[in-house]
Enzyme design. Structure first.
Site, PDB file in Angstrom:
ATOM      1  N   SER A 125      27.301  44.777 -70.400  1.00 22.44           N
ATOM      2  CA  SER A 125      26.216  45.698 -70.125  1.00 22.44           C
ATOM      3  C   SER A 125      26.673  47.139 -69.880  1.00 22.44           C
ATOM      4  CB  SER A 125      25.436  45.220 -68.885  1.00 22.44           C
ATOM      5  OG  SER A 125      26.269  45.204 -67.735  1.00 22.44           O
ATOM      6  N   SER A 166      30.975  42.293 -68.661  1.00 22.41           N
ATOM      7  CA  SER A 166      30.279  43.548 -68.944  1.00 22.41           C
ATOM      8  C   SER A 166      31.167  44.778 -69.000  1.00 22.41           C
ATOM      9  CB  SER A 166      29.159  43.766 -67.920  1.00 22.41           C
ATOM     10  OG  SER A 166      28.097  42.879 -68.163  1.00 22.41           O
ATOM     11  N   LYS A 168      28.643  54.148 -64.199  1.00 22.59           N
ATOM     12  CA  LYS A 168      27.561  53.265 -64.653  1.00 22.59           C
ATOM     13  C   LYS A 168      26.351  53.396 -63.727  1.00 22.59           C
ATOM     14  CE  LYS A 168      26.786  48.426 -66.031  1.00 22.59           C
ATOM     15  NZ  LYS A 168      27.403  47.078 -66.129  1.00 22.59           N
TER      16      LYS A 168
END
Length: 431
Positions: free
Chosen positions: A112, A136, A37
């Protein structure tokens, strides 16, 4: 040391940066392509947090979890797209465009960590790292039909994670199977002296489907207002499968759920207000022309380079911490947070695992959630685990109208092994 050529096609905008020639070493993940990420620092590789304010920022060091990946021989093939600074549930707030869901490209992948989930779901990689502040990892895992683990707070080091809300967030593994998630977690878990919150609890567990005698609690509040009846029905049917495995399913209650979402959003926005103050146009991000007043320059830089949702949360957090309102909002949020911790402690005195839906609905359509409140309400089932700092995993448990539904399993502090076993056992009976 070797190299792999990563030539997967990114039709879902899952990546912000691709490393087509990725180095790998020897170890338990030798040559395995892993996505990271884009809020986790990678030396020499752009790390943007999905924000224009960090466009072209290249960290000079690796996060602890990235060091661990390299030591295990993994090939880091790219940095995945995300909601800007981790603030979102759809990956639509990224400055680099939205990620789409490989299951249905008209839908969001969740957020996210939507880029990580999409990369795994599309088969671009077997494993990926995400971060979880209020769901997330688990939200995109549920929406994309993969497995995602939010570890106990502190069981993975946050060194090198670009902070959003320090007391809530952590790094965790995502994969197509529970076994893949367990393998990746074994690599990244462990003590790091550079993170004062890091726990000395390595993970060396092999998943087992033997869960006879396990007590699984099902809070009524996890199936309350806002939960799609079809999602609730699918998850309840999944939970009943545990009885076939010799586990006992018991109904229970978690009254603090009514305060959890408000406590979470006051806490996370307050911490974001402080953490994001550093992005001033001097130390990070594109430089602005100098305006005579430093305050005007600071304001203009943040207005230009922060997205709407990030600006909204900074303002909410600044208000909650301001003189005259701290006691009315932030202090009360911490009291409510303690109520959530107390509820979990009470439940875990009687059950081993708490189960329910990961998300109240299936994946939204792109552009469907334009009202911030409706977006925030989507986090109602995931934020309690972050407030309490306990581990939680999402595992696919069925579909509604062809869209994946996630089963969430929450465990006691540092009992990832137990929820991983429960998820592994369920994965076996569902296969």
């Amino acid at each position: 040391m070797g190299k792999i050529t990563f030539d997967a096609e990114d039709r879902w905008n899952a990546f912000v940066t691709l490393c087509r020639k990725a180095e790998h070493g020897d170890g338990p993940l030798a040559g395995v392509p892993v996505a990271v990420k884009d809020n986790i620092s990678t030396a020499g590789i752009q790390t943007t947090c999905g924000s224009a304010i960090l466009k072209d920022y290249v960290p000079p060091y690796d996060a602890y979890v990235v060091e661990r990946l390299k030591a295990a021989g993994a090939a880091i093939v790219g940095k995945t797209n995300m909601d800007e600074f981790g603030m979102g549930t759809t990956t639509e707030s990224s400055a680099f465009g939205p990620t789409t869901n490989p299951v249905d490209p008209t839908r969001v992948p969740g957020g996210s960590s939507g880029g990580s989930a999409a990369a795994v779901a599309a088969g671009m990689v077997d494993m990926a790292l995400g971060t979880d502040t209020g769901g997330s990892i688990r939200c995109p895992a549920a929406f994309c039909g993969i497995v995602g683990l939010k570890p106990t707070y502190g069981r993975t080091s946050r060194y090198g994670l670009i902070a959003y809300a320090n007391s809530l967030e952590g790094i965790g593994p995502m994969g197509r199977t529970v076994e893949d998630v367990s393998r990746l977690f074994a690599v990244i878990a462990g003590h790091d002296p550079r993170d004062a919150t890091s726990l000395d609890r390595p993970y060396n567990h092999t998943p087992s489907a033997e869960i006879r005698g396990m007590r699984i609690g099902v809070p009524l509040e996890f199936f309350g207002e806002g939960v799609d009846p079809a999602v609730g029905k699918t998850v309840r049917a999944a939970i009943e499968r545990f009885t076939d495995l010799g586990a006992e399913v018991v109904e229970c209650s978690m009254p603090s759920m009514k305060y959890a979402l408000a406590a979470y959003y006051v806490t996370c926005t307050s911490e974001a207000s402080s953490n994001l103050a550093r992005f001033d146009g001097v130390r990070y991000g594109p430089a602005n022309d100098i305006i005579p007043s430093w305050h005007e320059s600071y304001q203009e830089h943040r207005k230009t380079h922060f997205g709407k949702e990030v600006r909204r949360r900074i303002m909410l957090g600044t208000f909650a911490l301001s003189a005259g309102y701290y006691g009315k909002y932030y202090a009360k949020a911490q009291a409510a947070r303690q109520n959530v911790r107390d509820d979990f402690a009470r439940l875990f005195a009687d059950v081993d695992v708490v189960a329910g839906p990961t998300m109240p609905t299936t994946a939204f359509r792109l552009g469907e959630k334009t009202d911030p409140l409706s977006m925030y309400l989507a986090d109602i089932l995931t934020v309690p685990a972050n407030l309490a700092g306990v581990p939680a995993i999402s595992v696919p448990c069925g579909t509604v109208d062809g869209l994946p539904v996630g089963l969430q399993l929450i465990g006691r502090h540092c009992e990832e092994e137990r929820i991983i076993d429960a998820a592994y056992a369920f994965e076996g009976v569902r296969a």
